[in-house]
Design a protein around this motif. Structure first.
Motif, PDB file in Angstrom:
ATOM      1  N   GLY A  68       0.799  -1.219   0.000  1.00 34.55           N
ATOM      2  CA  GLY A  68       0.000   0.000   0.000  1.00 34.55           C
ATOM      3  C   GLY A  68       0.831   1.267   0.000  1.00 34.55           C
ATOM      4  O   GLY A  68       0.303   2.376   0.055  1.00 34.55           O
ATOM      5  N   GLY A  77       0.817   4.563  -2.958  1.00 32.73           N
ATOM      6  CA  GLY A  77      -0.210   5.587  -2.769  1.00 32.73           C
ATOM      7  C   GLY A  77       0.062   6.435  -1.545  1.00 32.73           C
ATOM      8  O   GLY A  77      -0.077   7.665  -1.574  1.00 32.73           O
ATOM      9  N   GLY A 123       2.948   8.806  -2.132  1.00 34.64           N
ATOM     10  CA  GLY A 123       2.533   9.905  -2.997  1.00 34.64           C
ATOM     11  C   GLY A 123       1.828  10.997  -2.208  1.00 34.64           C
ATOM     12  O   GLY A 123       2.105  12.185  -2.384  1.00 34.64           O
ATOM     13  N   ARG A 124       0.934  10.590  -1.315  1.00 30.18           N
ATOM     14  CA  ARG A 124       0.218  11.578  -0.496  1.00 30.18           C
ATOM     15  C   ARG A 124       1.156  12.263   0.481  1.00 30.18           C
ATOM     16  O   ARG A 124       1.093  13.479   0.681  1.00 30.18           O
ATOM     17  CB  ARG A 124      -0.943  10.905   0.229  1.00 30.18           C
ATOM     18  CG  ARG A 124      -2.104  10.625  -0.711  1.00 30.18           C
ATOM     19  CD  ARG A 124      -3.130   9.676  -0.134  1.00 30.18           C
ATOM     20  NE  ARG A 124      -3.755  10.179   1.081  1.00 30.18           N
ATOM     21  CZ  ARG A 124      -4.580   9.441   1.831  1.00 30.18           C
ATOM     22  NH1 ARG A 124      -4.862   8.193   1.478  1.00 30.18           N
ATOM     23  NH2 ARG A 124      -5.125   9.959   2.927  1.00 30.18           N
ATOM     24  N   ARG A 175       3.665  13.324  -8.117  1.00 28.48           N
ATOM     25  CA  ARG A 175       2.814  13.641  -6.970  1.00 28.48           C
ATOM     26  C   ARG A 175       3.443  14.656  -6.021  1.00 28.48           C
ATOM     27  O   ARG A 175       2.860  14.966  -4.994  1.00 28.48           O
ATOM     28  CB  ARG A 175       2.524  12.351  -6.192  1.00 28.48           C
ATOM     29  CG  ARG A 175       2.073  11.226  -7.106  1.00 28.48           C
ATOM     30  CD  ARG A 175       0.870  10.507  -6.566  1.00 28.48           C
ATOM     31  NE  ARG A 175       0.404   9.531  -7.549  1.00 28.48           N
ATOM     32  CZ  ARG A 175       0.414   8.222  -7.355  1.00 28.48           C
ATOM     33  NH1 ARG A 175       0.856   7.724  -6.225  1.00 28.48           N
ATOM     34  NH2 ARG A 175      -0.037   7.424  -8.288  1.00 28.48           N
ATOM     35  N   GLU A 232      -3.454   1.220   4.966  1.00 30.45           N
ATOM     36  CA  GLU A 232      -4.042   0.153   4.154  1.00 30.45           C
ATOM     37  C   GLU A 232      -3.644  -1.210   4.711  1.00 30.45           C
ATOM     38  O   GLU A 232      -4.427  -2.155   4.724  1.00 30.45           O
ATOM     39  CB  GLU A 232      -3.576   0.318   2.703  1.00 30.45           C
ATOM     40  CG  GLU A 232      -4.356  -0.504   1.714  1.00 30.45           C
ATOM     41  CD  GLU A 232      -3.963  -0.209   0.276  1.00 30.45           C
ATOM     42  OE1 GLU A 232      -4.240  -1.074  -0.573  1.00 30.45           O
ATOM     43  OE2 GLU A 232      -3.386   0.860  -0.006  1.00 30.45           O
TER      44      GLU A 232
END
Length: 196
Positions: free
Chosen positions: A17, A20, A23-24, A58, A159
């Motif tokens: 996970g 993602g 990236g955030r 990102r 996640e």
């Protein structure tokens, strides 16, 4: 609170996970972070990785795969290549090694964090994001024992909660935060002004 120029490096670890989540997190750091960011993300060594290209879309920070003997620069994200341990020494000099697996993993968050603790002591911030297993738990202990600051994603917001839960279980975590609150805290700790 420590003075804003106290910190000199940020190291981040994630696994399942993690793309993602990274990236955030990186997107939330803005483009003017005045310390380098070192990243261990567990990747399949059988495939050429495009993680640097994906993450660079990102964030406004420069993102690249780490190379041996380069010096980590402020505002740049250095990612451990697949199947290589990433270590940092005094002065921010990076080393990649193919030494044995740690907990069946290479790269290892534990090895990165232990090297960060040794080279930077209280000037280090380390973050544990989503992932399975326990990688990073020994490393956060090392960072905390040298006076560094440890941040873990809240297991319930991850996640996959294994890595953050293991880190929190050490008792060595200073902040346990939802993913979207981690980057603002890092920015606040590091500050965005250049060194005088």
């Amino acid at each position: 609170m420590p003075p804003p120029d106290r910190y000199a490096i940020v190291a981040v670890a994630s696994s399942a996970g993690g793309i993602g989540a990274l990236g955030r997190f990186l997107g939330g750091l803005g483009g003017d972070l005045r310390v380098p960011v070192l990243v261990v993300q567990h990747l399949d060594p059988r495939h050429r990785t495009v993680i640097a290209e994906v993450l660079s879309r990102r964030t406004r920070l420069k993102v690249k795969l780490a190379e041996t003997d380069e010096t980590a620069r402020p505002g740049t994200v250095y990612i451990a290549p697949p199947d290589r341990h990433l270590l940092v020494g005094p002065g921010g000099v990076l080393t990649l090694t193919s030494t044995e697996l740690v907990h069946f993993l290479r790269p290892s968050a534990d090895l990165l964090f232990e090297s960060v603790a040794g080279a930077y002591g209280p000037q280090a911030i380390v973050c544990i994001l989503t992932g399975t297993g326990r990688d990073g738990a020994m490393g956060v202990d090392a960072v905390r024992s040298r006076g560094g600051t440890v941040i873990a994603q809240t297991p319930e917001s991850a996640e996959f909660s294994g890595m953050p839960s293991a880190a929190v279980g050490t008792g060595a975590v200073d902040y346990v935060l939802p993913l979207d609150e981690i980057a603002p805290v890092v920015r606040g700790l590091v500050g965005t002004e250049g060194r005088r």
